[in-house]
Write a protein that holds these residues in place. Structure first.
Motif, PDB file in Angstrom:
ATOM      1  N   SER A  87       0.873  -1.219  -0.818  1.00 31.20           N
ATOM      2  CA  SER A  87      -0.037   0.168  -0.230  1.00 31.20           C
ATOM      3  C   SER A  87       0.749   1.481  -0.265  1.00 31.20           C
ATOM      4  O   SER A  87       1.982   1.701   0.642  1.00 31.20           O
ATOM      5  N   VAL A  88       0.537   2.459  -1.569  1.00 41.42           N
ATOM      6  CA  VAL A  88       1.068   3.599  -0.856  1.00 41.42           C
ATOM      7  C   VAL A  88       0.489   4.361  -0.745  1.00 41.42           C
ATOM      8  O   VAL A  88       0.087   6.016  -1.078  1.00 41.42           O
ATOM      9  N   LEU A  89      -0.673   4.376   0.091  1.00 36.44           N
ATOM     10  CA  LEU A  89      -2.066   4.974   1.002  1.00 36.44           C
ATOM     11  C   LEU A  89      -1.702   5.464   2.050  1.00 36.44           C
ATOM     12  O   LEU A  89      -2.729   5.767   2.892  1.00 36.44           O
TER      13      LEU A  89
ATOM     14  N   THR B 110      -2.780   2.697   7.898  1.00 31.00           N
ATOM     15  CA  THR B 110      -4.200   2.654   8.617  1.00 31.00           C
ATOM     16  C   THR B 110      -4.292   2.078   9.422  1.00 31.00           C
ATOM     17  O   THR B 110      -3.432   1.382  10.716  1.00 31.00           O
ATOM     18  N   LYS B 111      -5.612   1.532  10.180  1.00 29.79           N
ATOM     19  CA  LYS B 111      -5.726   1.265  11.487  1.00 29.79           C
ATOM     20  C   LYS B 111      -5.945  -0.009  11.734  1.00 29.79           C
ATOM     21  O   LYS B 111      -6.038  -1.004  12.180  1.00 29.79           O
TER      22      LYS B 111
ATOM     23  N   GLY C   3      -2.354  -3.355   4.014  1.00 35.68           N
ATOM     24  CA  GLY C   3      -2.344  -1.750   4.943  1.00 35.68           C
ATOM     25  C   GLY C   3      -4.709  -2.230   4.409  1.00 35.68           C
ATOM     26  O   GLY C   3      -4.193  -2.485   3.136  1.00 35.68           O
ATOM     27  N   GLY C   4      -5.122  -2.288   4.851  1.00 37.80           N
ATOM     28  CA  GLY C   4      -6.571  -1.800   5.409  1.00 37.80           C
ATOM     29  C   GLY C   4      -7.037  -0.717   4.980  1.00 37.80           C
ATOM     30  O   GLY C   4      -6.457   0.202   3.642  1.00 37.80           O
ATOM     31  N   ASN C   5      -8.223  -0.147   5.137  1.00 42.50           N
ATOM     32  CA  ASN C   5      -8.969   0.455   4.018  1.00 42.50           C
ATOM     33  C   ASN C   5      -9.150   2.279   5.017  1.00 42.50           C
ATOM     34  O   ASN C   5     -10.169   2.542   4.601  1.00 42.50           O
ATOM     35  N   GLN C   6      -9.060   1.449   6.355  1.00 40.62           N
ATOM     36  CA  GLN C   6      -9.223   2.935   7.244  1.00 40.62           C
ATOM     37  C   GLN C   6      -8.530   3.979   8.033  1.00 40.62           C
ATOM     38  O   GLN C   6      -6.781   3.292   8.166  1.00 40.62           O
TER      39      GLN C   6
ATOM     40  N   ARG D  51      -5.681  10.093   0.856  1.00 42.32           N
ATOM     41  CA  ARG D  51      -5.880   8.143  -0.501  1.00 42.32           C
ATOM     42  C   ARG D  51      -7.194   8.457  -1.278  1.00 42.32           C
ATOM     43  O   ARG D  51      -6.541   7.875  -2.320  1.00 42.32           O
ATOM     44  N   LYS D  52      -7.903   9.448  -0.775  1.00 42.77           N
ATOM     45  CA  LYS D  52      -9.263   9.917  -1.970  1.00 42.77           C
ATOM     46  C   LYS D  52      -8.044  10.353  -3.161  1.00 42.77           C
ATOM     47  O   LYS D  52      -8.691   9.846  -4.016  1.00 42.77           O
TER      48      LYS D  52
END
Length: 548
Positions: A411-413, A416-417, A475-478, A488-489
């Motif tokens: 993930s390059v975003l 995340t939690k 990494g997830g989405n939170q 991230r957006k």
């Protein structure tokens, strides 16, 4: 509201966590060396350096068998040697992989009964057999439901059926997908029985002459254009001692509309027959015949996996193997402007994480009892071929391979939690992951859209098929905070739009802290395994079990 599968997965995770706490080192007091120091040394600076190098134009998109491969191999060998890793294949860091490129002549027609179907328009046909010509002629057509033979689910669509010399027609995905409340298989979550690769393999084992899968967008998780474009043109495989003579002669696809027409010509309603197939093992003769001629051209070439080992002390013959694929799509000289598919995200990020973790293991002052091995494989983009070759021709015996941990498109975003576990609930490796995630105040979640079968689409799967517990998580989405959420957006639009495109390039704007955090996470999972005597197991409901 949580689904039954989610609840089951969470319960299973808790059970695994308890088991791990009983059997492995679970606190820093058990880590008697400089673990925390090297954990913190896994840096975005190192990760950035590796990504920028591997994704530079100099590497020409890292296509196997090209100058891009040679530069990549030299870079990886140099890095591992500098870190003190030993060659993993005798006195070599390389494992040669023989590849075959096969191209079917698009000038073909599939005839079923009185109907003719057109290549790429409503059908695709190809062959894995190393032959210039495969001629399927007047082959009896049999519907075999989902084409599944799964003893652990008490399901066999081939029960009592002889399909030798026949053409089987198969539904995509598995029986749980469109009937998730039935308790069959794993509901919406795809098992390996739902993958097209399994369906062709099982049809081959059953002795069928051809296998045709009916494409439907929702259960397949992709549209017909993906099938038409991915299955046409050059297709890659591994050179087989028997020329793949044990494979079905023809592997194909039909559009849903074409399949509905075939069933109607057989005096049957496709939707009704599919309903029968969803409720239990099912097959039915269609009393039609299929014919198609596949003209094939092929050529062979050689690529390489890279393998490097940091020997353990008291149990050096036992290994934890980390994988990432070094290859991407190369360059296209016919394109105007940018011609290089740099593959920064896919998968210079995974290789960079692997190298950063390798450095951390090398810097441990007390060497673990087990060996740590990094396997950087070729030809993932051509169908997991490098890892498939290794798993079928292992340098380290599979019985001595404790586990596999895979890194692909990290993930390059940003941070995340949560940690997304691809294929959640499959093995005890998740207990180690959960413990490591707690250090980072993170929690485990199932990946988005488990019905897409992502667990079966990266290199860890090649180990899983051989019974070696394999972990794929990132990494997830939170997002960790609002600033990261806004970043991230903006960035996710670019990442998604550049998948397998020339714009998959390194960007200075990337926040690499998420890769750093995930690399630290997986480093700790591996550390706990190489420092213990544990042998993680599969869940009882998993499709995979360690080979005896």
């Amino acid at each position: 509201m949580k689904t039954c599968h989610t609840v089951w997965a969470l319960c299973l995770s808790s059970i695994f966590a308890l088991t791990a706490c009983q059997n492995s080192q679970t606190t820093d007091t058990g880590k008697v060396d400089n673990f925390i120091e090297v954990y913190n040394q896994i840096s975005t600076a190192d990760i950035k350096r590796h990504i920028k190098t591997l994704a530079s134009n100099e590497y020409e998109g890292r296509l196997p068998t090209t100058v891009g491969e040679q530069k990549t191999l030299e870079y990886l060998e140099s890095e591992f040697k500098a870190l003190g890793y030993l060659p993993g294949n005798g006195d070599s860091y390389l494992q040669p992989v023989e590849l075959i490129e096969m191209t079917a002549d698009p000038d073909m027609t599939l005839t079923i009964g009185d109907n003719q179907f057109i290549y790429k328009e409503n059908m695709i046909a190809s062959t894995k057999r190393e032959q210039n010509l495969v001629d399927l002629k007047d082959s009896d057509l049999v519907f075999v439901g989902y084409g599944v033979n799964a003893p652990e689910y008490n399901w066999n669509d081939y029960q009592g059926l002889d399909v030798k010399g026949k053409t089987v027609v198969i539904l995509v995905n598995d029986p749980g997908f469109e009937n998730p409340e039935s308790g069959k298989f794993q509901g919406k979550t795809m098992t390996y029985y739902g993958r097209w690769s399994y369906k062709y393999e099982e049809a081959s084992r059953q002795g069928a002459e051809a296998a045709i899968i009916v494409h439907e967008t929702e259960p397949a998780s992709y549209g017909w254009s993906v099938v038409a474009n991915s299955w046409s043109g050059p297709q890659y495989g591994l050179v087989s001692p028997n020329g793949n003579a044990d494979r079905v002669a023809v592997e194909g696809w039909l559009t849903l509309a074409a399949a509905q027409k075939v069933f109607a010509d057989a005096g049957l309603d496709f939707a009704t027959e599919k309903e029968h197939a969803k409720t239990g093992p099912y097959n039915k003769a269609l009393n039609l015949k299929a014919s198609v001629t596949v003209k094939n051209s092929f050529k062979t070439s050689q690529s390489n996996n890279v393998i490097a080992t940091l020997p353990g002390t008291s149990s050096a013959d036992e290994h934890v193997i980390f994988t990432a694929h070094w290859d991407h799509l190369g360059k296209d000289d016919t394109k105007e402007g940018d011609q290089i598919y740099n593959g920064a995200h896919d998968n210079a990020t995974g290789v960079a994480a692997a190298l950063a973790m390798a450095k951390a293991y090398a810097n441990l002052t007390v060497k673990p009892k087990r060996s740590t091995t990094f396997l950087i494989v070729t030809a993932e983009e051509q169908g997991l071929l490098g890892s498939k070759y290794y798993s079928e021709n292992p340098i380290i015996p599979l019985k001595n391979t404790v586990a596999n941990i895979n890194m692909d498109a990290m993930s390059v975003l940003g941070k995340t939690k949560d940690v997304a576990v691809i294929g959640m609930g499959k093995s005890e490796l998740e207990s180690y992951l959960e413990k490591a995630a707690k250090r980072q105040n993170r929690h485990l979640v199932q990946e988005g859209r488990p019905e897409a079968g992502s667990y079966y689409r990266s290199d860890h799967f090649s180990f899983a098929k051989q019974g070696v517990p394999a972990l794929y998580a990132k990494g997830g989405n939170q997002p960790i905070d609002e600033a990261t959420a806004q970043y991230r957006k903006r960035t996710n639009v670019i990442v998604r739009g550049c998948y397998h495109q020339v714009c998959d390039q390194f960007r200075e704007s990337w926040d690499l802290s998420g890769i750093q955090e995930d690399a630290q996470l997986l480093f700790e999972v591996g550390y706990d395994l190489v420092s213990s005597d544990d042998w993680p197991s599969w869940a009882e409901t998993s499709e995979f079990q360690r080979q005896k």
